[in-house]
Design a protein around this motif. Structure first.
Motif, PDB file in Angstrom:
ATOM      1  N   ASP A  42      -8.774   4.664 -10.442  1.00  0.00           N
ATOM      2  CA  ASP A  42      -8.954   3.357 -11.076  1.00  0.00           C
ATOM      3  C   ASP A  42      -9.777   2.394 -10.232  1.00  0.00           C
ATOM      4  O   ASP A  42      -9.974   1.246 -10.617  1.00  0.00           O
ATOM      5  N   MET A  43     -10.222   2.833  -9.074  1.00  0.00           N
ATOM      6  CA  MET A  43     -11.019   1.994  -8.164  1.00  0.00           C
ATOM      7  C   MET A  43     -10.267   0.708  -7.784  1.00  0.00           C
ATOM      8  O   MET A  43     -10.789  -0.397  -7.848  1.00  0.00           O
ATOM      9  N   ILE A  44      -8.996   0.922  -7.396  1.00  0.00           N
ATOM     10  CA  ILE A  44      -8.190  -0.206  -6.913  1.00  0.00           C
ATOM     11  C   ILE A  44      -7.916   0.003  -5.429  1.00  0.00           C
ATOM     12  O   ILE A  44      -7.443   1.071  -5.020  1.00  0.00           O
ATOM     13  N   LEU A  45      -8.246  -1.006  -4.644  1.00  0.00           N
ATOM     14  CA  LEU A  45      -7.904  -0.988  -3.218  1.00  0.00           C
ATOM     15  C   LEU A  45      -6.604  -1.750  -3.045  1.00  0.00           C
ATOM     16  O   LEU A  45      -6.412  -2.806  -3.654  1.00  0.00           O
ATOM     17  N   THR A  46      -5.699  -1.213  -2.203  1.00  0.00           N
ATOM     18  CA  THR A  46      -4.442  -1.924  -1.936  1.00  0.00           C
ATOM     19  C   THR A  46      -4.263  -2.038  -0.431  1.00  0.00           C
ATOM     20  O   THR A  46      -4.566  -1.091   0.311  1.00  0.00           O
ATOM     21  N   SER A  47      -3.772  -3.196   0.001  1.00  0.00           N
ATOM     22  CA  SER A  47      -3.575  -3.415   1.438  1.00  0.00           C
ATOM     23  C   SER A  47      -2.657  -2.348   2.021  1.00  0.00           C
ATOM     24  O   SER A  47      -1.693  -1.909   1.384  1.00  0.00           O
ATOM     25  N   HIS A  48      -2.973  -1.941   3.242  1.00  0.00           N
ATOM     26  CA  HIS A  48      -2.161  -0.964   3.961  1.00  0.00           C
ATOM     27  C   HIS A  48      -2.089  -1.466   5.398  1.00  0.00           C
ATOM     28  O   HIS A  48      -3.084  -1.471   6.111  1.00  0.00           O
ATOM     29  N   LEU A  49      -0.896  -1.925   5.800  1.00  0.00           N
ATOM     30  CA  LEU A  49      -0.770  -2.514   7.135  1.00  0.00           C
ATOM     31  C   LEU A  49      -0.492  -1.438   8.178  1.00  0.00           C
ATOM     32  O   LEU A  49       0.059  -0.382   7.873  1.00  0.00           O
ATOM     33  N   THR A  50      -0.875  -1.744   9.415  1.00  0.00           N
ATOM     34  CA  THR A  50      -0.620  -0.831  10.532  1.00  0.00           C
ATOM     35  C   THR A  50       0.857  -0.897  10.901  1.00  0.00           C
ATOM     36  O   THR A  50       1.383  -1.988  11.128  1.00  0.00           O
ATOM     37  N   PRO A  51       1.527   0.242  10.979  1.00  0.00           N
ATOM     38  CA  PRO A  51       2.953   0.211  11.332  1.00  0.00           C
ATOM     39  C   PRO A  51       3.168   0.098  12.838  1.00  0.00           C
ATOM     40  O   PRO A  51       2.214   0.165  13.612  1.00  0.00           O
ATOM     41  N   ASP A  52       4.430  -0.030  13.236  1.00  0.00           N
ATOM     42  CA  ASP A  52       4.765   0.056  14.659  1.00  0.00           C
ATOM     43  C   ASP A  52       5.419   1.417  14.914  1.00  0.00           C
ATOM     44  O   ASP A  52       5.441   2.285  14.028  1.00  0.00           O
ATOM     45  N   ALA A  53       5.974   1.587  16.111  1.00  0.00           N
ATOM     46  CA  ALA A  53       6.562   2.876  16.480  1.00  0.00           C
ATOM     47  C   ALA A  53       7.719   3.268  15.555  1.00  0.00           C
ATOM     48  O   ALA A  53       8.031   4.443  15.402  1.00  0.00           O
ATOM     49  N   GLN A  54       8.353   2.269  14.922  1.00  0.00           N
ATOM     50  CA  GLN A  54       9.474   2.547  13.998  1.00  0.00           C
ATOM     51  C   GLN A  54       8.993   2.813  12.579  1.00  0.00           C
ATOM     52  O   GLN A  54       9.791   3.105  11.698  1.00  0.00           O
ATOM     53  N   GLY A  55       7.735   2.583  12.317  1.00  0.00           N
ATOM     54  CA  GLY A  55       7.230   2.714  10.949  1.00  0.00           C
ATOM     55  C   GLY A  55       7.270   1.406  10.178  1.00  0.00           C
ATOM     56  O   GLY A  55       6.894   1.365   9.008  1.00  0.00           O
ATOM     57  N   ASN A  56       7.717   0.330  10.819  1.00  0.00           N
ATOM     58  CA  ASN A  56       7.744  -0.967  10.133  1.00  0.00           C
ATOM     59  C   ASN A  56       6.395  -1.665  10.283  1.00  0.00           C
ATOM     60  O   ASN A  56       5.662  -1.429  11.233  1.00  0.00           O
ATOM     61  N   LYS A  57       6.115  -2.556   9.333  1.00  0.00           N
ATOM     62  CA  LYS A  57       4.754  -3.092   9.283  1.00  0.00           C
ATOM     63  C   LYS A  57       4.648  -4.545   9.707  1.00  0.00           C
ATOM     64  O   LYS A  57       3.558  -5.108   9.728  1.00  0.00           O
ATOM     65  N   GLY A  58       5.783  -5.152   9.999  1.00  0.00           N
ATOM     66  CA  GLY A  58       5.699  -6.533  10.457  1.00  0.00           C
ATOM     67  C   GLY A  58       7.074  -7.146  10.556  1.00  0.00           C
ATOM     68  O   GLY A  58       7.967  -6.810   9.771  1.00  0.00           O
ATOM     69  N   TYR A  59       7.250  -8.037  11.527  1.00  0.00           N
ATOM     70  CA  TYR A  59       8.511  -8.733  11.741  1.00  0.00           C
ATOM     71  C   TYR A  59       8.197 -10.212  11.630  1.00  0.00           C
ATOM     72  O   TYR A  59       7.474 -10.762  12.469  1.00  0.00           O
ATOM     73  N   LEU A  60       8.701 -10.851  10.598  1.00  0.00           N
ATOM     74  CA  LEU A  60       8.335 -12.238  10.350  1.00  0.00           C
ATOM     75  C   LEU A  60       9.591 -13.089  10.266  1.00  0.00           C
ATOM     76  O   LEU A  60      10.687 -12.590   9.989  1.00  0.00           O
ATOM     77  N   GLN A  61       9.396 -14.386  10.478  1.00  0.00           N
ATOM     78  CA  GLN A  61      10.506 -15.322  10.340  1.00  0.00           C
ATOM     79  C   GLN A  61       9.972 -16.633   9.798  1.00  0.00           C
ATOM     80  O   GLN A  61       9.004 -17.172  10.341  1.00  0.00           O
ATOM     81  N   THR A  62      10.592 -17.112   8.763  1.00  0.00           N
ATOM     82  CA  THR A  62      10.099 -18.349   8.143  1.00  0.00           C
ATOM     83  C   THR A  62      10.333 -19.541   9.076  1.00  0.00           C
ATOM     84  O   THR A  62      11.322 -19.545   9.800  1.00  0.00           O
ATOM     85  N   PRO A  63       9.419 -20.533   9.075  1.00  0.00           N
ATOM     86  CA  PRO A  63       8.185 -20.585   8.289  1.00  0.00           C
ATOM     87  C   PRO A  63       7.105 -19.695   8.910  1.00  0.00           C
ATOM     88  O   PRO A  63       6.959 -19.675  10.130  1.00  0.00           O
ATOM     89  N   CYS A  64       6.379 -18.967   8.064  1.00  0.00           N
ATOM     90  CA  CYS A  64       5.330 -18.084   8.593  1.00  0.00           C
ATOM     91  C   CYS A  64       4.258 -17.829   7.536  1.00  0.00           C
ATOM     92  O   CYS A  64       4.423 -18.184   6.369  1.00  0.00           O
ATOM     93  N   LEU A  65       3.187 -17.219   7.995  1.00  0.00           N
ATOM     94  CA  LEU A  65       1.985 -17.037   7.164  1.00  0.00           C
ATOM     95  C   LEU A  65       1.464 -15.625   7.313  1.00  0.00           C
ATOM     96  O   LEU A  65       1.615 -15.012   8.358  1.00  0.00           O
ATOM     97  N   SER A  66       0.772 -15.155   6.302  1.00  0.00           N
ATOM     98  CA  SER A  66      -0.026 -13.932   6.483  1.00  0.00           C
ATOM     99  C   SER A  66      -1.430 -14.366   6.899  1.00  0.00           C
ATOM    100  O   SER A  66      -1.791 -15.526   6.727  1.00  0.00           O
ATOM    101  N   PRO A  67      -2.241 -13.430   7.421  1.00  0.00           N
ATOM    102  CA  PRO A  67      -3.660 -13.751   7.574  1.00  0.00           C
ATOM    103  C   PRO A  67      -4.277 -13.980   6.191  1.00  0.00           C
ATOM    104  O   PRO A  67      -3.686 -13.623   5.170  1.00  0.00           O
ATOM    105  N   TRP A  68      -5.465 -14.549   6.164  1.00  0.00           N
ATOM    106  CA  TRP A  68      -6.203 -14.707   4.908  1.00  0.00           C
ATOM    107  C   TRP A  68      -6.806 -13.371   4.495  1.00  0.00           C
ATOM    108  O   TRP A  68      -7.326 -12.634   5.337  1.00  0.00           O
TER     109      TRP A  68
END
Ligand code: NOJ
Ligand code: CA
Length: 714
Positions: free
Chosen positions: A251-277
């Protein structure tokens, strides 16, 4: 700006429950917001699709750039932030400001956009997520924002699910998606061919983790059949994992794929917080992609009060002789030996160690003679016998020189000649070890007169299991920038994550590698069209330490065992100082070679590294790039043109010059017989008077190009 908030009015008044209900009654896409670019050519639509799925769409002059695409994140051990949303509020604002970068391609940057901020609430979980869209004349930026709230505090990201649904099977300039490296040759193919070409494209690297047969990296450059140029990247990568794109090639759809860490998780966030643009630059003119300042505009202004210590720099280095294999970084030939069992005062030097005091002085002399700012010295410190290919926590201490490298004497000598020495920190990928030594390493630099460091992260990251592009390692690179700033040190990071415009916030980030640089010309070669693609891909995020200026294109001239050659003519090597924008530019070849071509070297000596203005004169990704730039604080211009293996004739229209003024142009061009492989050193230099009315046809050989200095009033 158009507005259609009508269907949201009850939501604002009566609250989330009614919106949730309305969603079912009104059906798909009932809640829609539209915002246009200041010139009206781009239109961003936001809507909630059936089931409360946040969706956006981007059009350019009425044509689909991004078809309706869904937004959101999946969380670990918590309900997803991808559906069940209602719009709580929307807010629009129009911004038109200008700012001046500390260094850059232009003196003043206009930040002009219309913004739409949509606050979404998820009724079932009572969580809030905001999507902020900024629509510029040259593209779109959007990010996720998570305000502080009772039901969303600390959370772990399983995956970001941002779609970029494309309108066709575009031509793509792509690199294999990888958690550790971007040092691949760009493949040019239709998106539908990515899968079939992936294996061959995934060439070996000291650290690499490809993740999917259809994963690709950003900046991703695309061209549609009907002539739209589209670039997808990200801006302001801070406390988040680097994004690659997973392609659905049906379908020619690109979807974001984040880099994981050693555990396989892709990010540790805590509000208030932002994603990159997330950024989409678009135009029907290829040159507009190169002139876009969207990625910089989406980064935060610098907080540095004093930036007087940050200086664009032209340098030579004790470097190419090691890359080619003529000399060594190591002081001895003891291989496979534990560092703490070497007594350097007793061992026999190998006679090929380049970073010795006498030899470094030769580079300093050359730099001083030719008005270059600095000399990079690699292999000056102990440990090079004991690192490559090993997963070792502690190798380098960044403060202990080899016995033949006299730090104090070189400091004194360089200073007496008005030349700086650039520090080199190869971290061997051991982030833990580097952070432990960072403070003492920077103090050592301050004490011995170094104001810039080239860092490197060759090999797998330590702690083991972390990747070069994961959130944890991204935070490390940014920590180094902050610490370096405290010590008034400029940073050029190799093997670090590709840049995302962060030099606006940290103007001491004067260079990065994060792509296949000139070094690969000694490791088998770069494609002849490589430098006609990089400006559209890697350079969209920020400057690259590409290290141009190789005049001896046969590597065997330095090392008979090495048959690689530089896939470029000599004249094109000069063009790269203009086409590959960077405030840090190396003259990468050896002084002994430059001394044989001093007439051509004159261009490198003259060319600026900081600019008041830049104009893309001609451009087509993969084919050619011609750029003119006005040197900072002067009326002089420099033009560079790089073309692919086919060669071409370029037409330069000098209308960018001040009307009525006369300039002396010195043209460094390929001779008729030049060819990147067969006859790379055939060049001609000629002078002529030019004005704003001059038009010039200029030949570029296969794999060639030209460079022109245009000096005012001479
Ligand atoms: C890789 C870097 O890109 C290169 O420039 C450097 O010389 C080597 N690592 C050694 O650190
Ligand atoms: Ca490298």
């Amino acid at each position: 700006m158009q507005h259609s908030t009508y269907s949201l009015l009850p939501a604002r008044r009566v609250g989330q429950a009614i919106v949730w209900l309305a969603l079912f009654l009104l059906g798909p896409a009932a809640l829609a917001e539209t915002v246009q670019s200041p010139n009206g050519q781009l239109t961003l639509d936001f809507s909630l699709q059936n089931g409360g799925v946040p969706t956006y769409r981007l059009t350019y002059k009425g044509r689909d750039v991004i078809k309706p695409s869904t937004l959101g994140l999946e969380l670990k051990d918590a309900p997803s932030l991808t559906e069940g949303f209602a719009v709580a509020t929307t807010k629009t604002v129009a911004i038109d400001q200008s700012w001046q970068p500390v260094w850059g391609e232009v003196k003043t940057i206009r930040n002009h956009y219309n913004e739409l901020a949509v606050t979404l609430t998820q009724a079932t979980t009572q969580r809030t997520m905001l999507v902020r869209f900024r629509v510029f004349d040259d593209g779109l930026g959007f990010r996720y924002e998570f305000p502080r709230q009772p039901n969303l505090g600390y959370f772990v990201v399983k995956e970001e699910k941002t779609q970029f649904a494309l309108a066709g099977d575009h031509k793509a300039f792509w690199l294999p998606g990888d958690y550790d490296t971007q040092e691949y040759s760009t493949v040019t193919s239709k998106l539908s061919k990515v899968r079939g070409l992936m294996k061959a494209a995934t060439t070996p690297n000291a650290s690499q983790t490809p993740f999917s047969p259809t994963g690709v990296q950003t900046p991703l450059m695309l061209k549609s059949k009907d002539g739209l140029y589209i670039n997808i990247h990200e801006a302001a990568l801070v406390d988040y994992s680097c994004m690659s794109l997973e392609l659905d090639d049906k379908d020619m759809i690109l979807t974001s794929h984040l880099t994981p860490d050693a555990q396989g998780n892709k990010g540790y966030l805590q509000t208030p917080c932002l994603s990159p643009w997330r950024t989409v630059i678009v135009s029907d003119k290829a040159g507009d992609i190169l002139e876009s300042k969207l990625v910089l505009n989406l980064n935060e202004p610098t907080k540095f009060k004093d930036t007087s210590w940050i200086k664009p720099t032209k340098y030579v280095g004790v470097w190419w002789e090691m890359i080619t294999g003529k000399s060594t970084w190591a002081y001895t030939n003891m291989d496979n030996i534990k560092l703490d069992s070497i007594d350097y005062s007793k061992v026999k030097p190998n006679g090929t160690h380049a970073a010795n005091t006498a030899h470094v002085k030769e580079y300093i002399d050359f730099a001083a003679q030719h008005h270059l700012d600095a000399v990079l010295v690699e292999g000056w410190n102990t440990g090079w016998e004991d690192w490559f290919g090993k997963s070792k926590d502690y190798v380098f201490d960044f403060v202990t020189p080899y016995p033949d490298f006299d730090v104090e004497e070189l400091h004194r000598y360089a200073k007496s000649k008005g030349v700086k020495i650039i520090m080199h920190h190869e971290t061997s990928g051991s982030v833990r070890n580097y952070e432990r030594h960072l403070e003492s390493a920077f103090q050592f630099m301050n004490k011995h007169g170094y104001d810039a460091v080239k860092t490197g992260y060759v090999g797998d990251i330590l702690p083991r299991g972390e990747y070069h592009y994961g959130q944890w390692t991204v935070n490390h690179y940014n920590y180094v920038l902050e610490k370096a700033a405290e010590h008034h040190i400029m940073v050029n990071g190799h093997e670090a994550v590709r840049p995302t415009g962060l030099s606006r916030t940290y103007p001491n980030l004067i260079g990065n590698e994060a792509a296949r640089g000139t070094e690969y010309e000694a490791f088998g070669g770069n494609n002849a069209d490589h430098t006609t693609i990089l400006p559209f891909t890697r350079l969209i995020g920020g400057p690259m330490d590409y290290t141009p200026g190789i005049f001896q294109t046969k590597v065997s001239a330095y090392n008979p065992q090495n048959n690689s050659f530089v896939h470029s003519t000599l004249a094109r090597q000069l063009a790269l100082y203009v086409t590959m924008y960077s405030p840090l530019q190396m003259a990468a070849d050896l002084p002994e070679t430059y001394n044989k071509f001093l007439d051509a070297f004159q261009f490198i000596e003259d060319v600026a590294v900081d600019w008041d203005d830049s104009k893309v004169l001609e451009a087509e990704p993969g084919d050619y790039v011609t750029i003119a730039r006005k040197a900072k604080g002067t009326s002089n211009w420099f033009v560079g043109s790089s073309c692919d293996e086919n060669g071409r004739t370029s037409t330069i229209d000098f209308r960018f010059l001040d009307p009525g003024k006369k300039y002396t142009a010195t043209i460094y061009a390929d001779a008729k017989s030049a060819h990147y492989e067969k006859n790379p050193q055939a060049y001609q230099i000629r002078k002529m008077t030019v004005t704003s009315k001059t038009k010039l046809k200029q030949y570029c050989a296969p794999g060639g190009g030209y460079a022109i200095s245009v000096m005012a009033g001479k």
